[in-house]
Enzyme design. Structure first.
Site, PDB file in Angstrom:
ATOM      1  N   HIS A   1      67.241  -0.466 -44.232  1.00 43.02           N
ATOM      2  CA  HIS A   1      67.210  -0.038 -45.553  1.00 43.02           C
ATOM      3  C   HIS A   1      68.226   0.888 -45.960  1.00 43.02           C
ATOM      4  O   HIS A   1      68.447   2.024 -45.340  1.00 43.02           O
ATOM      5  CB  HIS A   1      65.909   0.730 -45.530  1.00 43.02           C
ATOM      6  CG  HIS A   1      64.807  -0.194 -45.444  1.00 43.02           C
ATOM      7  ND1 HIS A   1      64.100  -0.685 -46.228  1.00 43.02           N
ATOM      8  CD2 HIS A   1      64.179  -0.448 -44.265  1.00 43.02           C
ATOM      9  CE1 HIS A   1      63.221  -1.404 -46.024  1.00 43.02           C
ATOM     10  NE2 HIS A   1      62.893  -1.277 -44.643  1.00 43.02           N
TER      11      HIS A   1
ATOM     12  N   VAL B   1      73.693   9.004 -33.678  1.00 41.63           N
ATOM     13  CA  VAL B   1      74.407   9.485 -32.319  1.00 41.63           C
ATOM     14  C   VAL B   1      75.083   8.366 -31.710  1.00 41.63           C
ATOM     15  O   VAL B   1      74.176   7.358 -31.273  1.00 41.63           O
ATOM     16  CB  VAL B   1      73.559  10.606 -31.733  1.00 41.63           C
ATOM     17  CG1 VAL B   1      74.317  11.026 -30.366  1.00 41.63           C
ATOM     18  CG2 VAL B   1      72.939  11.598 -32.527  1.00 41.63           C
ATOM     19  N   SER B   2      76.373   8.468 -31.428  1.00 41.27           N
ATOM     20  CA  SER B   2      77.020   7.594 -30.527  1.00 41.27           C
ATOM     21  C   SER B   2      77.092   7.746 -29.014  1.00 41.27           C
ATOM     22  O   SER B   2      77.231   9.187 -28.692  1.00 41.27           O
ATOM     23  CB  SER B   2      78.542   7.485 -31.121  1.00 41.27           C
ATOM     24  OG  SER B   2      79.180   6.476 -30.300  1.00 41.27           O
TER      25      SER B   2
ATOM     26  N   GLN C   1      65.494  -2.241 -37.420  1.00 39.54           N
ATOM     27  CA  GLN C   1      64.608  -2.397 -38.409  1.00 39.54           C
ATOM     28  C   GLN C   1      64.651  -1.463 -39.617  1.00 39.54           C
ATOM     29  O   GLN C   1      64.348  -1.634 -40.466  1.00 39.54           O
ATOM     30  CB  GLN C   1      63.031  -2.411 -37.990  1.00 39.54           C
ATOM     31  CG  GLN C   1      63.026  -3.732 -37.083  1.00 39.54           C
ATOM     32  CD  GLN C   1      63.238  -5.020 -37.739  1.00 39.54           C
ATOM     33  OE1 GLN C   1      62.420  -5.298 -38.864  1.00 39.54           O
ATOM     34  NE2 GLN C   1      63.845  -5.968 -37.308  1.00 39.54           N
TER      35      GLN C   1
ATOM     36  N   ARG D   1      79.322   1.671 -22.620  1.00 40.12           N
ATOM     37  CA  ARG D   1      78.093   1.460 -23.227  1.00 40.12           C
ATOM     38  C   ARG D   1      77.677  -0.144 -23.336  1.00 40.12           C
ATOM     39  O   ARG D   1      76.592  -0.106 -23.755  1.00 40.12           O
ATOM     40  CB  ARG D   1      77.824   2.246 -24.452  1.00 40.12           C
ATOM     41  CG  ARG D   1      79.006   1.798 -25.426  1.00 40.12           C
ATOM     42  CD  ARG D   1      79.133   2.678 -26.673  1.00 40.12           C
ATOM     43  NE  ARG D   1      80.028   2.307 -27.662  1.00 40.12           N
ATOM     44  CZ  ARG D   1      80.173   2.461 -28.685  1.00 40.12           C
ATOM     45  NH1 ARG D   1      79.205   3.638 -29.365  1.00 40.12           N
ATOM     46  NH2 ARG D   1      81.008   2.335 -29.673  1.00 40.12           N
TER      47      ARG D   1
ATOM     48  N   ARG E   1      57.889  -1.443 -44.631  1.00 41.03           N
ATOM     49  CA  ARG E   1      57.881  -1.447 -43.316  1.00 41.03           C
ATOM     50  C   ARG E   1      56.350  -1.146 -42.720  1.00 41.03           C
ATOM     51  O   ARG E   1      56.116  -1.172 -41.485  1.00 41.03           O
ATOM     52  CB  ARG E   1      58.882  -0.090 -42.788  1.00 41.03           C
ATOM     53  CG  ARG E   1      60.141  -0.852 -42.695  1.00 41.03           C
ATOM     54  CD  ARG E   1      60.486  -2.265 -42.061  1.00 41.03           C
ATOM     55  NE  ARG E   1      61.676  -2.816 -42.501  1.00 41.03           N
ATOM     56  CZ  ARG E   1      62.012  -3.916 -42.253  1.00 41.03           C
ATOM     57  NH1 ARG E   1      61.325  -4.673 -41.691  1.00 41.03           N
ATOM     58  NH2 ARG E   1      63.403  -4.375 -42.576  1.00 41.03           N
TER      59      ARG E   1
END
Length: 152
Positions: free
Chosen positions: A7, A16-17, A3, A84, A111
């Protein structure tokens, strides 16, 4: 995160992956599940669903199963970028998010609206309060005149 990540104007966003993280992921499972709001297309009411406890228990089971499968794939040598895909959407993430004050003001303004998801509203309010504390004069000016720049 989804959400807030919508923007883009005035922001730089880096998440971060899971490909690079070896720790066990953490998950958000609400204790209270809210009913759907009837008067808006999106969002929820303030009323709690009567089966909240059962939904939380089922969610915990699903997360446990997904996590066990994920860890099993990793243990068998499957690449983290593929393993993942089994992780649920309710996994916590870490983001580095920079932006202009105008961008922060626009995001928090949008928001914190009533129809925004409750958890997103709470996060936006926390950002709003931090900005108000760190940049009191500039933030005050944006509260007063920000719509000149954004058209809101």
């Amino acid at each position: 995160a989804r959400q807030l990540g919508k923007h883009q104007v005035g922001f730089s966003w880096s998440e971060v992956s899971r490909r690079y993280i070896t720790g066990i992921p953490e998950f958000h499972i609400p204790e209270e599940w809210r009913l759907r709001a009837e008067e808006v297309k999106q969002g929820s009411s303030e009323e709690s669903h009567p089966a909240s406890e059962e939904f939380s228990e089922a969610s915990n089971e699903l997360v446990s199963t997904s996590l066990a499968m994920y860890e099993g794939l990793l243990s068998s040598g499957v690449s983290p970028e593929q393993a993942r895909i089994l992780l649920p959407q309710n996994m916590y993430t870490t983001c580095v998010w920079t932006g202009t004050l105008l961008a922060w003001h626009t995001m928090t303004d949008q928001r914190m609206e009533d129809h925004t998801q409750k958890e997103t509203r709470e996060y936006a309010k926390a950002i709003y309060d931090i900005m108000d504390e760190i940049f009191p004069h500039s933030w005050s000016a944006l509260k007063t005149y920000g719509n000149i720049f954004t058209g809101n």
